[in-house]
Motif scaffolding. Structure first.
Motif, PDB file in Angstrom:
ATOM      1  N   ASP A 108       5.879   6.674  -9.837  1.00  0.00           N
ATOM      2  CA  ASP A 108       6.683   6.584  -8.421  1.00  0.00           C
ATOM      3  C   ASP A 108       5.806   6.846  -7.340  1.00  0.00           C
ATOM      4  N   ALA A 109       4.721   7.488  -7.501  1.00  0.00           N
ATOM      5  CA  ALA A 109       3.844   7.821  -6.396  1.00  0.00           C
ATOM      6  C   ALA A 109       2.774   6.401  -6.058  1.00  0.00           C
ATOM      7  N   VAL A 110       2.513   5.753  -7.435  1.00  0.00           N
ATOM      8  CA  VAL A 110       1.760   4.432  -7.360  1.00  0.00           C
ATOM      9  C   VAL A 110       2.375   3.385  -6.657  1.00  0.00           C
ATOM     10  N   MET A 111       3.760   3.437  -6.831  1.00  0.00           N
ATOM     11  CA  MET A 111       4.606   2.186  -6.121  1.00  0.00           C
ATOM     12  C   MET A 111       4.803   2.369  -4.731  1.00  0.00           C
ATOM     13  N   HIS A 112       4.855   3.386  -4.336  1.00  0.00           N
ATOM     14  CA  HIS A 112       4.896   4.155  -2.844  1.00  0.00           C
ATOM     15  C   HIS A 112       3.518   3.838  -2.231  1.00  0.00           C
ATOM     16  N   GLU A 113       2.618   4.348  -2.835  1.00  0.00           N
ATOM     17  CA  GLU A 113       1.174   4.276  -2.047  1.00  0.00           C
ATOM     18  C   GLU A 113       0.692   3.015  -2.151  1.00  0.00           C
ATOM     19  N   PHE A 114       1.251   2.122  -3.243  1.00  0.00           N
ATOM     20  CA  PHE A 114       0.823   0.882  -3.107  1.00  0.00           C
ATOM     21  C   PHE A 114       1.271   0.024  -1.813  1.00  0.00           C
ATOM     22  N   LEU A 115       2.652   0.190  -1.609  1.00  0.00           N
ATOM     23  CA  LEU A 115       3.305  -0.534  -0.603  1.00  0.00           C
ATOM     24  C   LEU A 115       2.677  -0.061   0.761  1.00  0.00           C
ATOM     25  N   ALA A 116       2.360   1.498   0.814  1.00  0.00           N
ATOM     26  CA  ALA A 116       1.850   1.888   1.895  1.00  0.00           C
ATOM     27  C   ALA A 116       0.691   1.474   2.408  1.00  0.00           C
ATOM     28  N   TYR A 117      -0.373   1.256   1.189  1.00  0.00           N
ATOM     29  CA  TYR A 117      -1.774   0.979   1.180  1.00  0.00           C
ATOM     30  C   TYR A 117      -1.916  -0.633   1.982  1.00  0.00           C
ATOM     31  N   LYS A 118      -0.814  -1.345   1.619  1.00  0.00           N
ATOM     32  CA  LYS A 118      -0.562  -2.724   1.879  1.00  0.00           C
ATOM     33  C   LYS A 118      -0.536  -2.815   3.230  1.00  0.00           C
ATOM     34  N   GLU A 119       0.587  -1.997   3.558  1.00  0.00           N
ATOM     35  CA  GLU A 119       0.996  -2.002   5.067  1.00  0.00           C
ATOM     36  C   GLU A 119      -0.253  -1.674   5.856  1.00  0.00           C
ATOM     37  N   GLU A 120      -1.067  -0.436   5.633  1.00  0.00           N
ATOM     38  CA  GLU A 120      -2.044  -0.204   6.313  1.00  0.00           C
ATOM     39  C   GLU A 120      -3.399  -1.176   6.516  1.00  0.00           C
ATOM     40  N   ARG A 121      -3.362  -1.940   5.317  1.00  0.00           N
ATOM     41  CA  ARG A 121      -4.372  -2.825   5.388  1.00  0.00           C
ATOM     42  C   ARG A 121      -4.189  -3.955   6.214  1.00  0.00           C
TER      43      ARG A 121
END
Length: 698
Positions: free
Chosen positions: A149-162
């Motif tokens: 679950d953390a991988v999916m959430h952090e993936f979306l957050a990482y994309k948004e930050e980028r």
């Protein structure tokens, strides 16, 4: 063209032969070392099974993310999701180290009670949908689910930050460019204002146009003056005391008196010509006309000189006017150039200013679109299914066995390949030809027989057609071997090591020579382990050893007539204590001379070169030396050592015979398949009824 096709065919044939040779050598190595493959398979399966049995139980959790489709954004926004290699890019991001580290930190913050363990995450694209299938495998079930679950959430957050970082960076870059262009516009406007203060643009434009028109008019005038001067320069040049037509025309137009004098001269000449018809030249009237003509001609010359003087004055006047006009044109050209330069500079300032304003307008439009994009939700991927409860992963026994077997097979194949590369056994006649200078006199095919059974010698009408033909081929090589202009009579057969089949070859070679009506003597010169007597099933004593040691024995006492006509055999006899000295004795030399006088061919079956020193010493007395090589048994190093020993004694090997050759190898397989029917034609029993039916059908 035909020759080219022939060469291409040979090239293809060589490739096929090379592949067949590799395949055959691999089969030989596998047949000899098959247990290596079995052992490696067992080791590979055991190692894989042990690794899996020692592994701790693992758990797997699954999740899914879906692509939401196209994002609708307001008109004028510049945001666009890049779909080129989209799925591969997203999978790389999900498996990136940044996302993994952020996921570990998220789990540690939300679930501090869970013990961190290594979790392997795999991401695959769904086959039947625009979605991603995620799975996580680890040793702690709760941590595995939380980590996924953390991988999916952090993936979306990482994309948004980028994305935000990229947008912000782009915005700052655009703003910097806007400020630069704004400063440039202000500077250009200041330069334009200063230029207008220093120069009256309306006046400069009008003066520039007037200067251009006036310069065109002056250039036209200069062109007219130059034309008139060119015409005057061409006038007044006398040719045979007569003026050219252009000067004459000019004189006629300038002075009417010149024209009247010219007509008077022509009229007087006409009268003189008329009177000259019936009057003599000395007639007073003609003389008076000549005087008048001369007077008028002098008058014409006076008119001409006056006119030419006027023309010269006119030319000088025009040249002076041209010089003055050139100076005026030069002054006006400087003025026109100054005006055009000022106008060009003013145009360049205007162009730079307009270009800077256009770029400034586009940059402002880009800032507006960035503002719209920042307020738009741009994410195209969302979580469809959160991580499931982790379940234990059962080991696939068949898969592990197959994996271990594959590892073992690869290891065994590598060992066999290395052994094959290091193996120096001679396999084919091509191997001998590639390594040694002496030719291959013949090839003996391998004869299938029961274990421990003795190979039967050749018989008249023998059904072993290929075997018989191979022996005849060796016989023919001997019969046509030209050694100093004569055929070899005393022939030595030897090899490098025992068990290479030289005794069997010596026996069959003697039989084939006897078949050719040649008196042949076969001598077993191996006084240590001779076995010719076993080939012909005769007594071993008395033999060669007794014949040499006992002077009372004669050649006839030890010679045995075989069942084959013209073939006699001398067995080795009882094994002596010092066989090497017997072969070097004077008694043996006398016996050799006697054998040479009574027989057409004498064949000596000698011991291996590397086993004893008997053969190198005795071979110096022979006419020809045949070296026996056993296929897939004798090593090239053994042959080289044997040849070196013989060469030290001054003995040159005259040819090789390759024995025990597998007919399935490429060189034999090719001919055997094609000419087998020809070899076995005589052996086939004919059926008259079938032959007649075949003849009728044809």
């Amino acid at each position: 063209m035909a020759q080219s096709g022939f060469n291409d065919q040979d090239k293809d044939f060589e490739w096929s032969e090379m592949l067949r040779s590799f395949y055959f050598r691999g089969r030989l190595v596998l047949a000899r070392l098959w247990w290596v493959i079995v052992l490696c398979l067992a080791i590979g399966i055991s190692i894989q099974w042990f690794k899996q049995s020692q592994r701790k139980p693992v758990y797997q959790s699954n999740a899914q993310m879906v692509i939401d489709g196209q994002v609708t954004i307001p008109e004028g926004a510049r945001y666009q999701e890049v779909f080129l290699n989209f799925f591969g890019t997203q999978i790389k991001l999900m498996n990136s180290q940044q996302v993994k580290e952020r996921a570990e930190q998220r789990v540690a913050a939300l679930h501090p009670e869970l013990k961190p363990v290594y979790v392997h995450v795999s991401v695959l694209q769904s086959v039947d949908a625009s979605a991603f299938d995620l799975s996580a495998v680890g040793e702690e079930p709760k941590y595995v689910s939380a980590y996924l679950d953390a991988v999916m959430h952090e993936f979306l957050a990482y994309k948004e930050e980028r994305r935000n970082q990229t947008t912000e960076k782009f915005f700052l870059t655009i703003m910097e460019k806007v400020l630069e262009k704004q400063a440039e516009i202000e500077d250009l406007e200041e330069q334009k204002l200063n230029f207008q203060r220093s120069n009256n643009i309306v006046f400069i434009t009008e003066q520039g146009n007037n200067a251009g028109s006036y310069l065109a008019e002056l250039n036209n005038q200069r062109a007219g003056l130059r034309t008139e001067i060119r015409i005057l320069n061409s006038m007044g040049h006398e040719k045979d005391t007569n003026l050219d037509a252009l000067t004459e025309s000019k004189l006629s137009s300038l002075d009417n008196g010149y024209e009247r004098a010219k007509r008077q001269v022509e009229q007087l000449r006409a009268e003189r010509d008329e009177f000259a018809i019936y009057m003599k030249p000395a007639h007073p009237k003609i003389r008076r006309l000549n005087q008048e003509i001369e007077r008028q001609a002098n008058l014409l010359n006076i008119f001409r000189r006056q006119t030419l003087g006027q023309l010269e004055d006119r030319r000088k006047q025009l040249e002076a006017e041209l010089v003055n006009l050139d100076a005026i044109i030069a002054d006006w050209e400087i003025k026109a150039l100054k005006f055009s330069t000022l106008l060009a500079e003013f145009g360049r300032l205007n162009s730079r200013l307009e270009s800077a304003k256009a770029v400034h307008a586009r940059l402002l439009a880009s800032i507006d679109s960035i503002d719209i994009t920042q307020n738009t939700h741009q994410e195209t991927i969302s979580i469809l299914e959160y991580a499931s409860v982790a379940y234990p992963v059962v080991m696939d026994k068949n898969k592990q066995i197959a994996l271990g077997a594959l590892m073992g097979l690869m290891m065994g194949s590598g060992i066999l390949a290395m052994v094959s590369m290091l193996d120096t056994r001679i396999v084919s006649a091509e191997d001998i030809g590639a390594r040694y200078t002496p030719p291959v006199l013949g090839v003996i095919p391998l004869q299938q027989q029961k274990k421990g059974a003795r190979l039967q010698l050749l018989q008249p009408g023998d059904d072993r057609v290929m075997f018989a033909e191979s022996c005849r081929n060796i016989r023919s090589s001997l019969l046509f071997m030209d050694l100093d202009g004569k055929r070899p009579q005393m022939i030595v057969l030897t090899s490098s090591v025992p068990a290479e089949g030289k005794s069997t070859l010596a026996s069959n070679l003697g039989i084939t020579l006897a078949f050719a009506q040649s008196r042949t003597l076969l001598v077993d010169a191996d006084l240590r382990r001779g076995r010719i007597h076993t080939e012909f099933d005769i007594t071993v004593t008395p033999g060669l050893a007794e014949l040499i040691e006992d002077p009372s024995l004669t050649l006839e006492d030890v010679t045995i007539q075989t069942e084959t006509e013209n073939l006699h055999v001398i067995p080795c006899g009882d094994y002596p204590e010092r066989p090497g000295e017997l072969l070097l004795s004077k008694r043996f030399e006398e016996l050799l001379a006697l054998m040479r006088s009574r027989y057409d061919y004498v064949i000596f079956d000698c011991p291996p070169v590397l086993a004893t020193d008997d053969t190198p010493s005795f071979a110096t007395k022979a006419d020809a030396v045949i070296f026996m090589v056993r296929s897939n048994y004798t090593r090239s190093g053994q042959i080289k050592s044997s040849l070196d020993i013989l060469e030290l004694r001054g003995v040159q090997v005259d040819g090789f015979v390759l024995n025990f050759v597998d007919t399935r190898q490429p060189s034999h397989y090719y001919y055997y398949n094609r000419y087998n029917d020809y070899y076995n034609y005589r052996a086939k029993k004919k059926d008259p009824v079938k032959d007649k039916a075949k003849f009728s059908a044809s």
